[in-house]
Each structure stands twice: as structure tokens, then as C-alpha cells.
Write an enzyme that holds these catalytic residues in place. Structure first.
Site, short mmCIF file in Angstrom:
data_model
loop_
_atom_site.label_atom_id
_atom_site.label_comp_id
_atom_site.label_asym_id
_atom_site.label_seq_id
_atom_site.Cartn_x
_atom_site.Cartn_y
_atom_site.Cartn_z
N CYS A 167 0.83 -1.23 0.00
CA CYS A 167 0.00 0.00 0.00
C CYS A 167 0.85 1.26 0.00
O CYS A 167 0.37 2.34 -0.35
CB CYS A 167 -0.91 0.02 1.22
N ASN A 226 -10.23 0.12 0.06
CA ASN A 226 -8.77 0.25 0.11
C ASN A 226 -8.20 -0.16 -1.25
O ASN A 226 -8.22 -1.34 -1.60
CB ASN A 226 -8.24 -0.64 1.23
N HIS A 263 -3.72 7.28 3.84
CA HIS A 263 -4.05 6.08 3.07
C HIS A 263 -5.49 5.70 3.36
O HIS A 263 -5.90 5.63 4.52
CB HIS A 263 -3.09 4.97 3.50
N1 ACO Z 1 -18.85 -9.06 8.34
C1 ACO Z 1 -19.34 -9.44 9.53
N2 ACO Z 1 -18.57 -9.89 10.53
C2 ACO Z 1 -17.25 -9.94 10.32
C3 ACO Z 1 -16.67 -9.55 9.11
C4 ACO Z 1 -17.52 -9.11 8.09
N3 ACO Z 1 -17.07 -8.71 6.90
N4 ACO Z 1 -15.32 -9.70 9.20
C5 ACO Z 1 -15.07 -10.17 10.43
N5 ACO Z 1 -16.24 -10.32 11.11
C6 ACO Z 1 -16.43 -10.77 12.47
C7 ACO Z 1 -15.29 -11.63 12.97
O1 ACO Z 1 -15.43 -12.96 12.53
C8 ACO Z 1 -15.40 -11.48 14.45
O2 ACO Z 1 -16.43 -12.33 14.89
P1 ACO Z 1 -16.26 -13.14 16.26
O3 ACO Z 1 -16.15 -12.08 17.32
O4 ACO Z 1 -17.52 -13.94 16.32
O5 ACO Z 1 -15.02 -13.93 16.12
C9 ACO Z 1 -15.90 -10.05 14.62
O6 ACO Z 1 -16.44 -9.65 13.35
C10 ACO Z 1 -14.82 -9.09 15.00
O7 ACO Z 1 -13.68 -9.30 14.14
P2 ACO Z 1 -12.38 -8.44 14.26
O8 ACO Z 1 -11.44 -8.87 13.19
O9 ACO Z 1 -11.90 -8.47 15.66
O10 ACO Z 1 -12.98 -7.00 13.92
P3 ACO Z 1 -12.29 -5.61 14.01
O11 ACO Z 1 -13.09 -4.70 14.81
O12 ACO Z 1 -10.82 -5.72 14.30
O13 ACO Z 1 -12.42 -5.11 12.49
C11 ACO Z 1 -11.08 -4.90 10.53
C12 ACO Z 1 -11.82 -5.85 11.44
C13 ACO Z 1 -12.08 -3.97 9.88
C14 ACO Z 1 -10.35 -5.70 9.46
C15 ACO Z 1 -10.07 -4.07 11.37
O14 ACO Z 1 -9.28 -4.92 12.15
C16 ACO Z 1 -9.21 -3.22 10.52
O15 ACO Z 1 -9.64 -2.26 9.93
N6 ACO Z 1 -7.90 -3.54 10.46
C17 ACO Z 1 -7.00 -2.81 9.62
C18 ACO Z 1 -6.83 -3.63 8.43
C19 ACO Z 1 -6.72 -2.86 7.18
O16 ACO Z 1 -7.24 -1.79 6.98
N7 ACO Z 1 -6.01 -3.48 6.29
C20 ACO Z 1 -5.89 -2.98 5.01
C21 ACO Z 1 -4.57 -3.29 4.49
S1 ACO Z 1 -3.32 -2.56 5.40
C22 ACO Z 1 -3.52 -1.06 5.11
O17 ACO Z 1 -3.77 -0.73 4.00
C23 ACO Z 1 -3.47 -0.16 6.25
#
Ligand code: ACO
Length: 332
Positions: A115, A289, A259
Site C-alpha cells: 500500500c 482500500n 491512506h
Molecule cells: N462481516 C461481519 N462480521 C465480520 C466480518 C464481516 N465482513 N469480518 C469479520 N467479522 C467478524 C469476525 O469474525 C469477528 O467475529 P467473532 O467475534 O464472532 O469472532 C468479529 O467480526 C470481530 O472481528 P475483528 O477482526 O476483531 O474485527 P475488528 O473490529 O478488528 O475489524 C477490521 C476488522 C475492519 C479488518 C479491522 O481490524 C481493521 O480495519 N484492520 C486494519 C486492516 C486494514 O485496513 N487493512 C488494510 C490493508 S493494510 C492497510 O492498507 C493499512
């Protein structure tokens, strides 16, 4: 205060027409519009579709940037393309774009920093221009991330989209006393954290085989929570140190372009920097993204919509796989 030597002469962007919104995703995986919107701020993303490669998006973005800069294609000295989704492992996608454009006098190569690829490429172009090697550089960030998503994995497939953005860099006029241009740019990497965000197979470590395909190793793997934590901390410190290097503080910024990975990451970074949300550019709701394309698409939209005005100081900061992260301070 620093005196910049390199300017952004023009910007351009391009995104495929096909829109995939959260309601569409609800029909594909177990998710909801509410979950995606509250966790990420994303409402829809663009999808290139079958047979469309990264160079197909990069080429129109590059043409728009050249037109905005008023630079003839035969005068382009260097083409740099940041991407994690090249058309093929080799040759570079930059060479494909060079051919598409007819930029016969340019050297061309890709840069791999996930990224962060666009800002890494800007820093390379800037250094070439400052050294006197080249007069200008066409710098592109372009991705077809949807080609490497596992559409059965709801934790990743809702986050990404396709697109391309480009800028033309050129040498500042010796007489220019306005302070326009790139004041500072800082790059960082931490290869210890590679496996928090990566695509395991398709390279020399795990070459493509029936086994690698069956094990679904050709898709993005990500530890979302870990990425989130690192991104917030490292993006804020990088933006702060880059501004300080140029003699500015976050309060001096007219616009912050982070970003476009996730609205919550952007808001957390802005909060740490004490920048009000009104000064933060956001289009993740419309594109998701787009990795290396995210900042140049945002820059182009901000310039063309008048959100960036002449004289504005713009901070931009990126974060991605590697880990890699980078920030720049630019006066328009
Ligand atoms: N829809 C519904 N539920 C979902 C989904 C979805 N798409 N994805 C995950 N869940 C569920 C999980 O299974 C979990 O369920 P559980 O509690 O029963 O196990 C619950 O939601 C919580 O999951 P987490 O992964 O803990 O959720 P979090 O609040 O951390 O959000 C996310 C996930 C959005 C990916 C977050 O961690 C994030 O934004 N991380 C940064 C990642 C990113 O932006 N990466 C991009 C590439 S790197 C960059 O460019 C910066």
C-alpha cells in the site's frame, strides 16, 4: 524552512466502472452493510473484472496526469509504478504502461512496497530529479487487488477495491520563491512483521502449483487487528516527523490525505495529530482500500474538486504490507 526542488506538475486517476456495494457483498458472504460501514467506513468499491489488468487502469490515470501537467509523452524521462498486483511477475507493469503510452524515451520500472508503493515511488522520482539524472518522472500507483481476494473470506474481501492514480513530478523553477513542491518525504519499513499482511504463494518461496491453489495461498492474508494497531501508531509518528523535518507542525496542514484503508484508522491518526476531521480527505466510502492507488486517487480528486487550492500545505501518509509506511509534506 526547507526549499523544495521538486513539484507535482499534474495529477490523474482512473477507476473501473463496475461498482460492488455492501448489499452486493451481503449476497456473497455472511456480512452486513452495518458491520462494514461501522468497522471500515466503506460503502462501495470498484472492481476491474475478468481480463482487466493493472496496466489497463494505470494507463488512463497516467494519460490524465500527463495532460494536466502539459507534458508531451515523448518528453517523459522516467515511469515509476507502485503496485502489489502487477500484470505479471515480469516484465514490470511500468514497461507495459510505457508501451501503452508510447513513452519511448522513458526508463520504466515497478516498485514493490504494497500500500505504500506510491509514496515510495514518489521519493525515488524526487531523488532522480534532484540528482539531475532526469528532468521529470511519471509516478503511478495502480492495483487490481480484487484479483487476489478470497471472495469466501469475509474478513478481507469487504475491504479492498481496484483503481489507479498518477502524478507528474518535475524540477522546480530556480526562481520559484513560493515554497511550492515536495518539502519532505520519509520512508520506513519493518520486515519482521511481513506475515501480518501478505500473499503467501506465487513467488519463489511457494511457486504456483495445484497444491498452492487448492490451499488458497494466492490470496491476501491479514491479521486485521494487529495491522490496525500498528497503522495508527506508525502513520501518526511518520506524519509528525516528516512535517517537523520541513519545519511544519500538524496545525500548519490545510489538508491531510491518509491512506484510504479504513475510516477508523484515519480518524485515529487525525486525533493523535490533533487535526480536525474536516481537514481529513476521505473517499474510502466510494473506493475501499485500493492499496498503492489510494493516495494518488485521493490527491487527484482533491485537486480537481478544488479541495486543494494553490498555496495549500498537504500532508499525506501511507501504511501497508512489509510493513512499510511513509509520509510526505507538499505545498501546492
Ligand atoms: N462481516 C461481519 N462480521 C465480520 C466480518 C464481516 N465482513 N469480518 C469479520 N467479522 C467478524 C469476525 O469474525 C469477528 O467475529 P467473532 O467475534 O464472532 O469472532 C468479529 O467480526 C470481530 O472481528 P475483528 O477482526 O476483531 O474485527 P475488528 O473490529 O478488528 O475489524 C477490521 C476488522 C475492519 C479488518 C479491522 O481490524 C481493521 O480495519 N484492520 C486494519 C486492516 C486494514 O485496513 N487493512 C488494510 C490493508 S493494510 C492497510 O492498507 C493499512
Amino acid at each position: 524552512m526547507s526549499k523544495p526542488n521538486v513539484h507535482i506538475l499534474g495529477t490523474g486517476s482512473y477507476a473501473p466502472e463496475k461498482v460492488l456495494n455492501n448489499a452486493d457483498l451481503m449476497r456473497m458472504v455472511d456480512t452486513t452493510d452495518d458491520w462494514i460501514t461501522t468497522r471500515t467506513g466503506i460503502k462501495e468499491r470498484r472492481v476491474a473484472g475478468p481480463g482487466v489488468a493493472t496496466s489497463d487502469l494505470a494507463t488512463p490515470a497516467a494519460k490524465a496526469a500527463l495532460e494536466a501537467a502539459g507534458l508531451d509523452v515523448l518528453d517523459v524521462d522516467l515511469i515509476l509504478l507502485g503496485t502489489a498486483t502487477p500484470d505479471m511477475l515480469f516484465p514490470s507493469t511500468a514497461c507495459v504502461v510505457q508501451s501503452n503510452l508510447g513513452a519511448r524515451n522513458a526508463a520504466a520500472f515497478d516498485l514493490s512496497a504494497a500500500c505504500s508503493g506510491f509514496l515510495y515511488a514518489v521519493s525515488v522520482g524526487k531523488a532522480f530529479i534532484e540528482s539531475g539524472t532526469y528532468r521529470n518522472a511519471l509516478v503511478i500507483g495502480a492495483e487490481t487487488l480484487t484479483n487476489i481476494l478470497n471472495w469466501e473470506d469475509r474478513t478481507t474481501c469487504v475491504l479492498f477495491g481496484d483503481g489507479a492514480g498518477a502524478v507528474v513530478l518535475g524540477r522546480a523553477d530556480e526562481e520559484d520563491k513560493t515554497g511550492t513542491g515536495i518539502h519532505a518525504i520519509h520512508l520506513h519499513s519493518d520486515g519482521d512483521l511481513t506475515k501480518l499482511l501478505y500473499m503467501p504463494a506465487g513467488g519463489s518461496r511457494i511457486p504456483t502449483s495445484a497444491d498452492s491453489v487448492e490451499k488458497k495461498l494466492h490470496y491476501v492474508k491479514m491479521e486485521g487487528r494487529e495491522v490496525f494497531k500498528h497503522a495508527v501508531k506508525l502513520m501518526s509518528t511518520a506524519m509528525e516527523e516528516t512535517l517537523a523535518d520541513a519545519g511544519f507542525t500538524p496545525a500548519d496542514l490545510d489538508l491531510l490525505i491518509p491512506h484510504q484503508a479504513n475510516l477508523r484508522i484515519m480518524e485515529a491518526v487525525a486525533k493523535r495529530l490533533e487535526i480536525p476531521n474536516e481537514k481529513v480527505f476521505v473517499n474510502v466510502d466510494r473506493y475501499g482500500n485500493t492499496s498503492a492507488a489510494s493516495v494518488p486517487i485521493a490527491l487527484d480528486e482533491a485537486v480537481r474538486s478544488g479541495r486543494i487550492k494553490p498555496g495549500d500545505l498537504v500532508g499525506t501518509v501511507v501504511f501497508g504490507g512489509g510493513f512499510t509506511w511513509a509520509a510526505a509534506a507538499v505545498r501546492f
